[in-house]
Design an enzyme around this catalytic site. Structure first.
Site, mmCIF file in Angstrom:
data_model
loop_
_atom_site.group_PDB
_atom_site.id
_atom_site.type_symbol
_atom_site.label_atom_id
_atom_site.label_comp_id
_atom_site.label_asym_id
_atom_site.label_seq_id
_atom_site.Cartn_x
_atom_site.Cartn_y
_atom_site.Cartn_z
ATOM 1 N N LYS A 117 0.830 -1.214 0.000
ATOM 2 C CA LYS A 117 0.000 0.000 0.000
ATOM 3 C C LYS A 117 0.859 1.257 0.000
ATOM 4 O O LYS A 117 0.495 2.271 -0.582
ATOM 5 C CB LYS A 117 -0.946 0.009 1.208
ATOM 6 C CG LYS A 117 -2.113 -0.931 1.059
ATOM 7 C CD LYS A 117 -3.286 -0.234 0.379
ATOM 8 C CE LYS A 117 -4.346 -1.152 -0.179
ATOM 9 N NZ LYS A 117 -4.796 -2.231 0.636
ATOM 10 N N LYS A 195 -9.129 -10.979 -10.695
ATOM 11 C CA LYS A 195 -9.913 -11.159 -9.480
ATOM 12 C C LYS A 195 -10.933 -10.019 -9.339
ATOM 13 O O LYS A 195 -10.604 -8.862 -9.601
ATOM 14 C CB LYS A 195 -8.939 -11.138 -8.292
ATOM 15 C CG LYS A 195 -9.594 -11.337 -6.957
ATOM 16 C CD LYS A 195 -8.581 -11.260 -5.831
ATOM 17 C CE LYS A 195 -9.342 -11.191 -4.529
ATOM 18 N NZ LYS A 195 -8.536 -10.970 -3.363
ATOM 19 N N LYS A 198 -13.396 -3.985 -6.356
ATOM 20 C CA LYS A 198 -13.919 -2.645 -6.629
ATOM 21 C C LYS A 198 -12.862 -1.772 -7.290
ATOM 22 O O LYS A 198 -13.159 -0.966 -8.162
ATOM 23 C CB LYS A 198 -14.360 -1.990 -5.326
ATOM 24 C CG LYS A 198 -15.832 -2.182 -5.056
ATOM 25 C CD LYS A 198 -16.221 -1.432 -3.806
ATOM 26 C CE LYS A 198 -17.146 -2.299 -2.975
ATOM 27 N NZ LYS A 198 -17.214 -1.888 -1.588
#
Ligand code: TRP
Length: 330
Positions: A117, A195, A198
Site C-alpha cells: 500500500k 480477481k 472494486k
C-alpha cells in the site's frame, strides 16, 4: 451458548459499501453457514477505513448502512450473530493502544500489506502503520478462537496470535490465541478476467438488477481464441466458465463439452449463466429491497449488535486490566 467457539469477522465499509459477488462468495456466504455453529461477531470496521484517508469519514454512514443491509439480505441473522460497528465498542481502541506497546515498528513496516500500500498509494500515516495492531485488537477483544479470512490476511492473524501470546507470557493466561479459518472459496473472476475487486471496476454487485447483471455479463471476457460460435473454446481459461462452476450445477455436462466443440457460442453460454446467477441472487435482492425501505431496522440491528459485542469486550478488557495490575480501584 456456553460451549460454542467464537468467531470474529471483519469487513471494511469502503467505496459505497455495497458488496460484490466476490465478497459474497468469498466471505459472506460462508459466514451465513458459520453463524449456526459458532458464537459469531460480525464487525464493520469503520476506523480501519480511515487509515486510508481520514476525510473518508464523511461517507461512512451510508457505507455502513449498505454493508449492513447486504449482510442482512444475504442471510446473516441478528438473532444468531452480533452485527455491529467497530467504533461503537471503544474497547477495541483501548486494547489497540496497549498492543501498540508490545510490537516493534520494523515488524509492522516489513508486513507485505504495509509495503504494498505504501508503494501503491503512498500511505504512510501512523494509523495505517498500526492497521494490523488494530485488527489484532478487534479479534482479541472478543477472545475469538477463529477468524474467517482470505489468504491475504494470514500474516495479520498470525500477528494477532503473536500479540495474544506475548501478552499471556508477560501477564499470565488471559487472551485466546486466534487462528485463521480458511475455507475453500471459489475464485470469482471480474469482467476482465482478473480477481473481482472494486478497485479494478470489474464487479457484479449484489444489489444490481437482473437486467444490469445480464448486460454486464455480455461484456465479460471469454476465451480469447473463441471469436465466434463454431470456434472450439477452452472453458478452463474462461472467466465465464469459472462463474458457471459456481452457479450451474451441471456445468461439466451442459457447458464444457459443447463449448469445446464449438456448438455452444459465448452469447448463449452467457445467457445461461445470467439465468442461473440471477436465480441464485434473486432471494437476496428481494430481501434487500424490503430492508432498504426499513432504514430504522438496520440501525436497530447495529445498535443491538453493539450492545452484545460491548458486553463481551468489556469482560475481556476487565481481565486484561486485571492481569496487568491496572485495575487500580479494586
Ligand atoms: N483487514 C481486513 C480486510 O481488509 C479487515 C479487518 C479489520 C478484519 N479487522 C478485522 C478482518 C478483524 C477480520 C478480523 O479484509
Amino acid at each position: 451458548m456456553p460451549n460454542k467457539k467464537t468467531i470474529l469477522s471483519g469487513m471494511q465499509p469502503t467505496g459505497t459499501g455495497q458488496l460484490h459477488l466476490g465478497n459474497y462468495e468469498g466471505a459472506l456466504k460462508n459466514w451465513v453457514k458459520l453463524q449456526d455453529e459458532y458464537n459469531m461477531y460480525c464487525c464493520i470496521v469503520d476506523w480501519h477505513t480511515l487509515t486510508a484517508g481520514f476525510e473518508n469519514s464523511v461517507n461512512l454512514k451510508d457505507c455502513i448502512f449498505n454493508v449492513a443491509a447486504d449482510y442482512l439480505s444475504a442471510g446473516l441473522d441478528p438473532e444468531k450473530c452480533a452485527i455491529f460497528i467497530q467504533s461503537d465498542v471503544k474497547e477495541h481502541a483501548e486494547l489497540h493502544l496497549l498492543f501498540s506497546m508490545m510490537i516493534s515498528v520494523p515488524t509492522l513496516t516489513r508486513l507485505p500489506t504495509f509495503v504494498e500500500k505504501k508503494e501503491e498509494i503512498g500511505l504512510d500515516n501512523y494509523g495505517f502503520l498500526g492497521y494490523p495492531v488494530l485488527q489484532a485488537a478487534d479479534i482479541c477483544i472478543y477472545n475469538a478462537d477463529f477468524v474467517p479470512v482470505g489468504k491475504d490476511q494470514e500474516k495479520h492473524i498470525w500477528l494477532a496470535a503473536d500479540l495474544a501470546k506475548r501478552f499471556n507470557n508477560t501477564y499470565g493466561e488471559t487472551l485466546v490465541e486466534p487462528k485463521a479459518l480458511f475455507t475453500k472459496i471459489p475464485v470469482v473472476p471480474g469482467s476482465d478476467g482478473k480477481k473481482m475487486s472494486k478497485s479494478y471496476g470489474n464487479t457484479l454487485m449484489l444489489n444490481e438488477s437482473a437486467e444490469e447483471t445480464e448486460a454486464k455479463l455480455k461484456r465479460y471476457f471469454t476465451d480469447p481464441e473463441k471469436l465466434r460460435k463454431g470456434d472450439p473454446g477452452h472453458p478452463d481459461i474462461c472467466p465465464v466458465y469459472m462463474l458457471h462452476k459456481i452457479y450451474t450445477p451441471d456445468h461439466e455436462k451442459e457447458i464444457a463439452p459443447p463449448c469445446k466443440t464449438g456448438e455452444l457460442g459465448c452469447v448463449d453460454c452467457k445467457k445461461k449463466l445470467a439465468k442461473n446467477l440471477n436465480g441464485a441472487l434473486e432471494p437476496i435482492r428481494k430481501k434487500r429491497l424490503v430492508i432498504e425501505q426499513n432504514k430504522d431496522y438496520v440501525w436497530d440491528v447495529l445498535k443491538n449488535g453493539a450492545t452484545r459485542a460491548r458486553e463481551r469486550a468489556a469482560a475481556v478488557m476487565a481481565a486484561v486490566r486485571s492481569a496487568m495490575k491496572m485495575d487500580y480501584y479494586k
